[in-house]
Design a protein around this motif. Structure first.
Motif, mmCIF file in Angstrom:
data_model
loop_
_atom_site.group_PDB
_atom_site.id
_atom_site.type_symbol
_atom_site.label_atom_id
_atom_site.label_comp_id
_atom_site.label_asym_id
_atom_site.label_seq_id
_atom_site.Cartn_x
_atom_site.Cartn_y
_atom_site.Cartn_z
ATOM 1 N N LEU A 97 -25.261 -5.562 -14.631
ATOM 2 C CA LEU A 97 -25.876 -6.882 -14.781
ATOM 3 C C LEU A 97 -24.849 -8.000 -14.659
ATOM 4 O O LEU A 97 -25.094 -9.022 -13.998
ATOM 5 N N SER A 98 -23.692 -7.830 -15.262
ATOM 6 C CA SER A 98 -22.680 -8.890 -15.275
ATOM 7 C C SER A 98 -21.952 -9.033 -13.948
ATOM 8 O O SER A 98 -21.409 -10.101 -13.648
ATOM 9 N N GLY A 99 -21.918 -7.967 -13.154
ATOM 10 C CA GLY A 99 -21.178 -8.006 -11.896
ATOM 11 C C GLY A 99 -19.825 -7.331 -11.981
ATOM 12 O O GLY A 99 -19.054 -7.360 -11.009
ATOM 13 N N THR A 100 -19.522 -6.705 -13.109
ATOM 14 C CA THR A 100 -18.230 -6.028 -13.255
ATOM 15 C C THR A 100 -18.078 -4.910 -12.231
ATOM 16 O O THR A 100 -17.007 -4.750 -11.620
ATOM 17 N N ILE A 101 -19.130 -4.146 -12.024
ATOM 18 C CA ILE A 101 -19.062 -3.056 -11.046
ATOM 19 C C ILE A 101 -18.886 -3.621 -9.639
ATOM 20 O O ILE A 101 -18.086 -3.113 -8.842
ATOM 21 N N VAL A 102 -19.621 -4.684 -9.326
ATOM 22 C CA VAL A 102 -19.488 -5.312 -8.006
ATOM 23 C C VAL A 102 -18.073 -5.835 -7.800
ATOM 24 O O VAL A 102 -17.507 -5.723 -6.705
ATOM 25 N N ALA A 103 -17.480 -6.404 -8.840
ATOM 26 C CA ALA A 103 -16.120 -6.937 -8.722
ATOM 27 C C ALA A 103 -15.129 -5.835 -8.377
ATOM 28 O O ALA A 103 -14.217 -6.038 -7.558
ATOM 29 N N MET A 104 -15.305 -4.668 -8.977
ATOM 30 C CA MET A 104 -14.408 -3.556 -8.665
ATOM 31 C C MET A 104 -14.541 -3.145 -7.203
ATOM 32 O O MET A 104 -13.544 -2.872 -6.523
ATOM 33 N N VAL A 105 -15.769 -3.095 -6.711
ATOM 34 C CA VAL A 105 -15.983 -2.740 -5.311
ATOM 35 C C VAL A 105 -15.426 -3.832 -4.396
ATOM 36 O O VAL A 105 -14.776 -3.552 -3.381
ATOM 37 N N TYR A 106 -15.667 -5.077 -4.755
ATOM 38 C CA TYR A 106 -15.233 -6.216 -3.939
ATOM 39 C C TYR A 106 -13.716 -6.215 -3.752
ATOM 40 O O TYR A 106 -13.208 -6.275 -2.627
ATOM 41 N N TYR A 107 -13.003 -6.145 -4.854
ATOM 42 C CA TYR A 107 -11.544 -6.173 -4.752
ATOM 43 C C TYR A 107 -11.006 -4.885 -4.128
ATOM 44 O O TYR A 107 -9.938 -4.889 -3.507
ATOM 45 N N GLY A 108 -11.744 -3.807 -4.289
ATOM 46 C CA GLY A 108 -11.344 -2.574 -3.622
ATOM 47 C C GLY A 108 -11.412 -2.701 -2.114
ATOM 48 O O GLY A 108 -10.497 -2.273 -1.394
ATOM 49 N N LEU A 109 -12.493 -3.310 -1.618
ATOM 50 C CA LEU A 109 -12.613 -3.510 -0.177
ATOM 51 C C LEU A 109 -11.551 -4.473 0.343
ATOM 52 O O LEU A 109 -11.067 -4.332 1.471
ATOM 53 N N LYS A 110 -11.199 -5.448 -0.474
ATOM 54 C CA LYS A 110 -10.162 -6.391 -0.053
ATOM 55 C C LYS A 110 -8.806 -5.699 0.094
ATOM 56 O O LYS A 110 -7.943 -6.160 0.846
ATOM 57 N N LEU A 111 -8.645 -4.593 -0.632
ATOM 58 C CA LEU A 111 -7.371 -3.876 -0.584
ATOM 59 C C LEU A 111 -7.299 -2.878 0.567
ATOM 60 O O LEU A 111 -6.237 -2.322 0.825
ATOM 61 N N LEU A 112 -8.424 -2.630 1.233
ATOM 62 C CA LEU A 112 -8.419 -1.644 2.309
ATOM 63 C C LEU A 112 -7.437 -2.048 3.402
ATOM 64 O O LEU A 112 -7.454 -3.175 3.892
ATOM 65 N N SER A 113 -6.606 -1.108 3.770
ATOM 66 C CA SER A 113 -5.616 -1.354 4.817
ATOM 67 C C SER A 113 -6.007 -0.586 6.072
ATOM 68 O O SER A 113 -6.326 0.605 6.000
ATOM 69 N N PRO A 114 -5.986 -1.221 7.229
ATOM 70 C CA PRO A 114 -6.320 -0.499 8.460
ATOM 71 C C PRO A 114 -5.317 0.595 8.788
ATOM 72 O O PRO A 114 -5.655 1.580 9.436
ATOM 73 N N ASP A 115 -4.080 0.432 8.338
ATOM 74 C CA ASP A 115 -3.060 1.434 8.640
ATOM 75 C C ASP A 115 -3.161 2.650 7.726
ATOM 76 O O ASP A 115 -2.709 3.735 8.085
ATOM 77 N N TYR A 116 -3.711 2.468 6.553
ATOM 78 C CA TYR A 116 -3.779 3.563 5.587
ATOM 79 C C TYR A 116 -5.202 3.662 5.032
ATOM 80 O O TYR A 116 -5.414 3.650 3.827
ATOM 81 N N PHE A 117 -6.137 3.757 5.940
ATOM 82 C CA PHE A 117 -7.545 3.724 5.547
ATOM 83 C C PHE A 117 -7.913 4.907 4.658
ATOM 84 O O PHE A 117 -8.569 4.754 3.634
#
Length: 382
Positions: A97-117
């Protein structure tokens, strides 16, 4: 069939009756219901197997009252785990409800590296599954998204699937929020945190080796998660503030507060964050009747998330699947399974303790031990 007048050890054949019955019934349940067997049929199988154990114990001279007390004592030993599971369900509901789970996914996707997918994908799935205590949800939501990203980048779908599953199952096995971890600790009569620490000894070694392999398998490629990130930004307010409930849980865990207290306080913190960060979402979810004061309506929304979980209606299938979950009632099937399994274990133990005493070869005295050179110790007899 003659009944013993006083409690007697069961024979090996009698000991196998309830176990064989349970194996047969669970197998039949899987054949008839598939994965749906966990939603009731398996629990019924455990109840029937428990009655078989009661019959065996009664026939060997145990009173029904003593057998009932054995089941009660066994189920009582799992009350702590049951309360923890209720708290876990409440926590997942308010964090969704608060968005805590979404925040974890969001910042996780921001960390995705094309070189080390591959290695990054495994790491993201491990962190998120550890935070929410479920592997199937992570694999079925974030994992599907990562598979699509891998396809668009021309990367191996097989290796990507391996990375997703490896990360997801690491978090599920090692998280104190996982229902399987709680069930294992309850069945063994172990402290939950001690169980998690012990499993981490092997899980950390496995995940480090796994991440190293996926790191070596990585190769450069193009990556664009803008669509997924935009969908989250449009549906939720994304901010590091959303990590406050997670930080609270980590801090309380470090202070070694009881698991139920730690997790339930984390659930309440998620509700507080939801009220201040996403008030409109809380009000919409509450669907309170007209005229209800806003504070009361917000209380209703958080209360619903704690008890029945959150139901996401963003319109994004991946987000809605990820976030429609939680609530204390989501744990009822698992709790039902725990109660019936503990009752079966209690009756099986009460039937005669060491069942092997009824097995002829088990009563033979063991041969004296020998040292490394094959010599008997002094005074060990001929």
């Amino acid at each position: 069939m003659k009944r013993s007048e006083s409690p007697q050890p069961v024979t090996m054949l009698e000991a196998l009756i309830p176990i064989a019955g349970l194996v047969f019934l669970v197998s039949l349940s899987f054949y008839l219901f598939g994965d749906g067997g966990a939603n009731g049929p398996n629990q019924v199988a455990l109840v029937v197997a428990t009655m078989l154990a009661v019959f065996v114990g009664w026939r060997r001279g145990h009173s029904l009252a003593s057998l009932r007390e054995a089941a009660n004592a066994s189920v009582s030993s799992g009350i702590g785990a049951i309360l923890i599971l209720f708290a876990v369900g409440a926590l997942i509901g308010t964090w969704a409800l608060s968005g805590t789970i979404v925040a974890m996914v969001y910042y996780g996707l921001k960390l995705l590296s094309p070189d080390y997918f591959y290695v990054t994908a495994a790491g993201i799935c491990a962190v998120i599954s550890f935070a929410i205590g479920t592997s199937w949800t992570v694999a079925g939501t974030i994992g599907i998204g990562l598979m699509g990203i891998a396809h668009s980048m021309g990367l191996s779908p097989a290796i990507t699937a391996g990375a997703v599953i490896s990360g997801a199952y690491f978090g599920d096995k090692s998280s104190p929020l996982s229902d399987t971890a709680n069930l294992a600790a309850a069945a063994a009569g172990a402290d939950l945190y001690q169980h998690v620490r012990e499993t981490l000894l092997t899980s950390l070694v496995a995940i480090v080796i796994t991440l190293a392999v996926f790191y070596l398998l990585g190769r450069p490629g193009a990556f664009d998660a803008s669509a997924e990130v935009a969908a989250m930004q449009s549906a939720f307010y994304i901010s590091p503030v959303l990590f406050l409930p997670l930080i609270l849980v980590v801090v309380l865990t470090l202070f070694r507060l009881p698991p139920f207290t730690t997790i339930f306080l984390g659930a309440l913190a998620g509700g507080v964050v939801a009220v201040f960060v996403e008030p409109a979402r809380v009000l919409a979810f509450a669907a309170a009747r007209e005229g209800v004061p806003i504070p009361i309506a917000m209380l209703k929304g958080v209360w619903l998330a704690l008890g029945s979980g959150y139901r996401s209606t963003t319109g994004n299938p991946v987000l809605d699947t990820l976030l429609t979950r939680g609530g204390m009632d989501s744990m009822l099937n698992t709790i039902w399974l725990i109660i019936t399994a503990l009752a079966f274990g209690g009756e099986s133990a009460a039937d005669g303790g060491d069942r092997l005493r009824g097995y002829p070869h088990a009563t033979r005295p063991s041969s004296p031990s020998r040292d490394l050179n094959g010599r008997r110790p002094p005074n060990s007899g001929p």
